[in-house]
Design a protein around this motif. Structure first.
Motif, PDB file in Angstrom:
ATOM      1  N   PRO A 291       0.771  -1.187  -0.034  1.00  0.00           N
ATOM      2  CA  PRO A 291       0.132  -0.038   0.099  1.00  0.00           C
ATOM      3  C   PRO A 291       0.904   1.235   0.264  1.00  0.00           C
ATOM      4  CG  PRO A 291      -0.700  -1.532   1.657  1.00  0.00           C
ATOM      5  CD  PRO A 291       0.757  -2.053   1.095  1.00  0.00           C
ATOM      6  N   LEU A 292       0.350   2.146  -0.585  1.00  0.00           N
ATOM      7  CA  LEU A 292       1.328   3.709  -0.719  1.00  0.00           C
ATOM      8  C   LEU A 292       1.337   4.172   0.756  1.00  0.00           C
ATOM      9  CD1 LEU A 292      -0.298   5.040  -3.949  1.00  0.00           C
ATOM     10  CD2 LEU A 292       1.993   3.989  -3.781  1.00  0.00           C
ATOM     11  N   SER A 293       2.728   4.603   0.971  1.00  0.00           N
ATOM     12  CA  SER A 293       2.848   5.982   1.694  1.00  0.00           C
ATOM     13  C   SER A 293       2.498   7.109   1.099  1.00  0.00           C
ATOM     14  CB  SER A 293       4.077   5.769   2.364  1.00  0.00           C
ATOM     15  OG  SER A 293       4.638   4.495   2.596  1.00  0.00           O
ATOM     16  N   THR A 294       1.376   7.862   1.797  1.00  0.00           N
ATOM     17  CA  THR A 294       0.952   9.053   1.370  1.00  0.00           C
ATOM     18  C   THR A 294       0.589  10.141   2.403  1.00  0.00           C
ATOM     19  OG1 THR A 294      -0.780   9.754  -0.244  1.00  0.00           O
ATOM     20  CG2 THR A 294      -1.493   8.112   1.520  1.00  0.00           C
ATOM     21  N   MET A 295      -0.206  11.292   1.941  1.00  0.00           N
ATOM     22  CA  MET A 295      -0.666  12.296   2.859  1.00  0.00           C
ATOM     23  C   MET A 295      -1.982  12.633   2.709  1.00  0.00           C
ATOM     24  SD  MET A 295       2.643  13.115   4.076  1.00  0.00           S
ATOM     25  CE  MET A 295       2.116  14.746   4.949  1.00  0.00           C
ATOM     26  N   ARG A 296      -2.616  12.320   3.738  1.00  0.00           N
ATOM     27  CA  ARG A 296      -4.146  12.298   3.839  1.00  0.00           C
ATOM     28  C   ARG A 296      -4.580  13.712   3.803  1.00  0.00           C
ATOM     29  NH1 ARG A 296      -6.839   8.721   7.944  1.00  0.00           N
ATOM     30  NH2 ARG A 296      -6.500   7.281   6.191  1.00  0.00           N
ATOM     31  N   VAL A 297      -5.620  14.208   2.737  1.00  0.00           N
ATOM     32  CA  VAL A 297      -6.112  15.315   2.845  1.00  0.00           C
ATOM     33  C   VAL A 297      -7.827  15.161   3.045  1.00  0.00           C
ATOM     34  CG1 VAL A 297      -7.021  17.258   1.159  1.00  0.00           C
ATOM     35  CG2 VAL A 297      -4.796  16.565   0.827  1.00  0.00           C
ATOM     36  N   ASP A 298      -8.172  15.738   4.208  1.00  0.00           N
ATOM     37  CA  ASP A 298      -9.545  15.892   4.665  1.00  0.00           C
ATOM     38  C   ASP A 298     -10.598  16.537   3.710  1.00  0.00           C
ATOM     39  OD1 ASP A 298     -12.095  15.517   5.755  1.00  0.00           O
ATOM     40  OD2 ASP A 298     -11.238  15.740   7.924  1.00  0.00           O
ATOM     41  N   ARG A 299     -10.865  15.794   2.589  1.00  0.00           N
ATOM     42  CA  ARG A 299     -11.530  16.434   1.713  1.00  0.00           C
ATOM     43  C   ARG A 299     -13.085  17.047   2.093  1.00  0.00           C
ATOM     44  NH1 ARG A 299      -8.850  12.176  -0.506  1.00  0.00           N
ATOM     45  NH2 ARG A 299     -10.564  10.943  -0.557  1.00  0.00           N
ATOM     46  N   VAL A 300     -13.506  16.022   2.910  1.00  0.00           N
ATOM     47  CA  VAL A 300     -15.086  16.440   3.416  1.00  0.00           C
ATOM     48  C   VAL A 300     -14.809  17.833   4.261  1.00  0.00           C
ATOM     49  CG1 VAL A 300     -16.868  15.693   4.815  1.00  0.00           C
ATOM     50  CG2 VAL A 300     -15.930  14.159   3.209  1.00  0.00           C
ATOM     51  N   THR A 301     -13.849  18.041   5.049  1.00  0.00           N
ATOM     52  CA  THR A 301     -13.825  19.077   5.882  1.00  0.00           C
ATOM     53  C   THR A 301     -13.529  20.377   5.211  1.00  0.00           C
ATOM     54  OG1 THR A 301     -13.120  17.795   7.716  1.00  0.00           O
ATOM     55  CG2 THR A 301     -12.391  20.210   7.797  1.00  0.00           C
ATOM     56  N   LEU A 302     -12.582  20.038   3.954  1.00  0.00           N
ATOM     57  CA  LEU A 302     -12.303  20.997   3.077  1.00  0.00           C
ATOM     58  C   LEU A 302     -13.991  21.848   2.672  1.00  0.00           C
ATOM     59  CD1 LEU A 302      -9.559  20.220   0.701  1.00  0.00           C
ATOM     60  CD2 LEU A 302      -9.402  21.461   2.557  1.00  0.00           C
ATOM     61  N   GLY A 303     -14.649  20.950   2.233  1.00  0.00           N
ATOM     62  CA  GLY A 303     -16.084  21.533   1.646  1.00  0.00           C
ATOM     63  C   GLY A 303     -16.842  21.965   2.551  1.00  0.00           C
ATOM     64  N   ARG A 304     -16.829  21.478   3.970  1.00  0.00           N
ATOM     65  CA  ARG A 304     -17.614  22.066   4.985  1.00  0.00           C
ATOM     66  C   ARG A 304     -16.952  23.497   5.209  1.00  0.00           C
ATOM     67  NH1 ARG A 304     -21.155  19.966   8.329  1.00  0.00           N
ATOM     68  NH2 ARG A 304     -21.720  17.918   7.972  1.00  0.00           N
ATOM     69  N   GLU A 305     -15.653  23.368   5.318  1.00  0.00           N
ATOM     70  CA  GLU A 305     -15.257  24.939   5.616  1.00  0.00           C
ATOM     71  C   GLU A 305     -15.557  25.868   4.589  1.00  0.00           C
ATOM     72  OE1 GLU A 305     -13.673  25.750   8.300  1.00  0.00           O
ATOM     73  OE2 GLU A 305     -12.344  24.588   9.130  1.00  0.00           O
ATOM     74  N   ALA A 306     -15.650  25.486   3.397  1.00  0.00           N
ATOM     75  CA  ALA A 306     -15.922  26.646   2.363  1.00  0.00           C
ATOM     76  C   ALA A 306     -17.411  26.857   2.471  1.00  0.00           C
ATOM     77  CB  ALA A 306     -15.485  25.786   0.793  1.00  0.00           C
ATOM     78  N   ALA A 307     -18.178  26.149   2.896  1.00  0.00           N
ATOM     79  CA  ALA A 307     -19.599  26.342   3.054  1.00  0.00           C
ATOM     80  C   ALA A 307     -19.725  27.595   4.122  1.00  0.00           C
ATOM     81  CB  ALA A 307     -20.483  25.228   3.349  1.00  0.00           C
ATOM     82  N   SER A 308     -18.882  27.116   5.096  1.00  0.00           N
ATOM     83  CA  SER A 308     -18.782  28.109   6.364  1.00  0.00           C
ATOM     84  C   SER A 308     -18.427  29.669   5.779  1.00  0.00           C
ATOM     85  CB  SER A 308     -18.083  27.823   7.515  1.00  0.00           C
ATOM     86  OG  SER A 308     -16.686  27.647   7.094  1.00  0.00           O
ATOM     87  N   LEU A 309     -17.364  29.521   5.074  1.00  0.00           N
ATOM     88  CA  LEU A 309     -16.675  30.942   4.562  1.00  0.00           C
ATOM     89  C   LEU A 309     -17.825  31.645   3.715  1.00  0.00           C
ATOM     90  CD1 LEU A 309     -13.273  29.894   3.505  1.00  0.00           C
ATOM     91  CD2 LEU A 309     -13.760  31.624   5.167  1.00  0.00           C
ATOM     92  N   MET A 310     -18.573  30.770   2.936  1.00  0.00           N
ATOM     93  CA  MET A 310     -19.759  31.545   2.140  1.00  0.00           C
ATOM     94  C   MET A 310     -20.846  32.021   3.132  1.00  0.00           C
ATOM     95  SD  MET A 310     -20.735  32.182  -0.960  1.00  0.00           S
ATOM     96  CE  MET A 310     -19.763  31.289  -2.052  1.00  0.00           C
ATOM     97  N   VAL A 311     -21.009  31.342   4.275  1.00  0.00           N
ATOM     98  CA  VAL A 311     -22.044  32.102   5.285  1.00  0.00           C
ATOM     99  C   VAL A 311     -21.688  33.391   5.548  1.00  0.00           C
ATOM    100  CG1 VAL A 311     -23.260  31.703   7.201  1.00  0.00           C
ATOM    101  CG2 VAL A 311     -22.976  29.853   5.740  1.00  0.00           C
ATOM    102  N   ALA A 312     -20.388  33.165   6.120  1.00  0.00           N
ATOM    103  CA  ALA A 312     -19.525  34.481   6.747  1.00  0.00           C
ATOM    104  C   ALA A 312     -19.701  35.473   5.694  1.00  0.00           C
ATOM    105  CB  ALA A 312     -18.510  33.979   7.281  1.00  0.00           C
TER     106      ALA A 312
END
Length: 347
Positions: A291-312
């Motif tokens: 299995p690959l050694s990799t770097m995890r990006v929390d993509r769902v959290t990115l989306g949630r944060e973007a929605a909160s930025l839009m609300v603000a």
């Protein structure tokens, strides 16, 4: 009939005939405030006389439209964007904001096209997912004061809100994992016009520069076909040079899969003879052997944060722009050897 009437009239045509900017036409046709009545009536008159029918929208537009890059420049990362959209939908639902998604080729993201998409979706805010706005689109967004959030994107001038993984620090960490495992000649397979990817290149170079005797080589990709196949061919060519490279940090996991295949076919053992680190922690990272050694990006959290930025942004359109940066997490995998110097996540 003159030439401009023989084709479908665009807002840019109305702007040219009325002697105003495209953004002014857009705001008038969207029934937005802040335009003098004389200018409004002049534009509506020009539009009507030339057969342009526009659906004006009454009342405030508070929904969000996400435009997602459909180009293949990052190697077919649809699965990456699926997580982001999941987070955007969840965040919009929590905030009670209507939300729609459209795919668009980045070179078609012009002010006229984007405005028409927004009008069709009755959206007052725009999420640009994996899209760096052109100078023309940026000027229109700023002039029209359209709430905009770059998702998996960064505005180098910090005029637009944005949320992204920590691309510089993530790449720095990924490269450091290889350096700590004893590698001194390291490849970085990459290639994109995007600011986010250039930040990964910068992180790779910074990590290499900190270790005496370390050497890094950028291997540029075109993404004209399969990212994995191109990475396989490029890696095979480098290995054929016998230049002594023993490790690779890859722009994403699809690329890392191709590198792993080439290294294995060359008869090298992974991770003993050649080490690999990917990025994004996509499902394919678990499908390789090892299995690959990799770097995890929390993509769902990115989306949630973007929605909160839009609300603000809806609440305060005059507030300074914000960029939210999320750390990426090392995932051990099996393509980086364990050593006393390696990160705890690799142990």
């Amino acid at each position: 009939m003159n030439e401009i009437k023989t084709k479908r009239l665009r807002q840019a045509d109305i702007a040219a005939m009325a002697g105003v900017s495209v953004s002014t036409v857009s705001r008038v046709l969207a029934n937005e405030p802040g335009i003098s009545e004389s200018v409004r009536q002049h534009i509506l008159k020009v539009a009507a006389e030339n057969g342009y029918s526009a659906r004006t929208v009454t009342g405030p537009l508070r929904g969000g439209l996400a435009l997602i890059a459909s180009d293949g420049v990052t190697g077919g990362l649809s699965v990456f964007y699926e997580g982001i959209v999941e987070g955007l939908r969840a965040g919009a639902l929590d905030a009670g904001i209507p939300f729609e998604v459209r795919l668009i080729r980045e070179n078609r993201a012009t002010p006229d096209v984007v405005h028409e998409y927004m009008q069709t979706a009755r959206a007052g805010g725009l999420f640009l997912v994996g899209i760096d706005p052109s100078a023309e689109l940026r000027a229109w967004l700023e002039d029209a004061a359209i709430p905009t959030v770059l998702v998996n994107g960064t505005d180098p001038r910090l005029r637009l809100d944005g949320v992204s993984p920590s691309n510089f620090f993530g790449a720095y960490e990924a490269t450091t994992r290889l350096l700590n495992a004893g590698h001194r000649r390291i490849l970085h397979l990459t290639g994109s016009h995007r600011h986010t990817i250039r930040e990964r290149v910068r992180g790779f170079k910074a990590a290499i520069a900190e270790v005496e005797g370390a050497e890094g080589r950028l291997v540029s990709m075109t993404f004209q076909g399969s990212a994995s196949h191109e990475a396989h061919e490029l890696t095979a060519a480098v290995l054929g040079e016998n230049a002594g490279f023993t490790a690779a940090f890859c722009m994403n996991d699809f690329i890392a899969v191709g590198v792993l295949e080439a290294v294995t076919e060359a008869g090298l053992r992974v991770p003993d003879d050649f080490a690999i680190v990917g990025f994004d922690d996509l499902p394919c990272a678990l499908m390789t052997n090892p299995p690959l050694s990799t770097m995890r990006v929390d993509r769902v959290t990115l989306g949630r944060e973007a929605a909160s930025l839009m609300v603000a942004r809806f609440k305060d359109r005059a507030a300074p722009a914000r960029q939210i940066c999320h750390a990426v997490v090392p995932i051990a995998g099996g393509t980086v050897p364990h050593s006393s110097k390696s990160n705890a996540d690799d142990l």
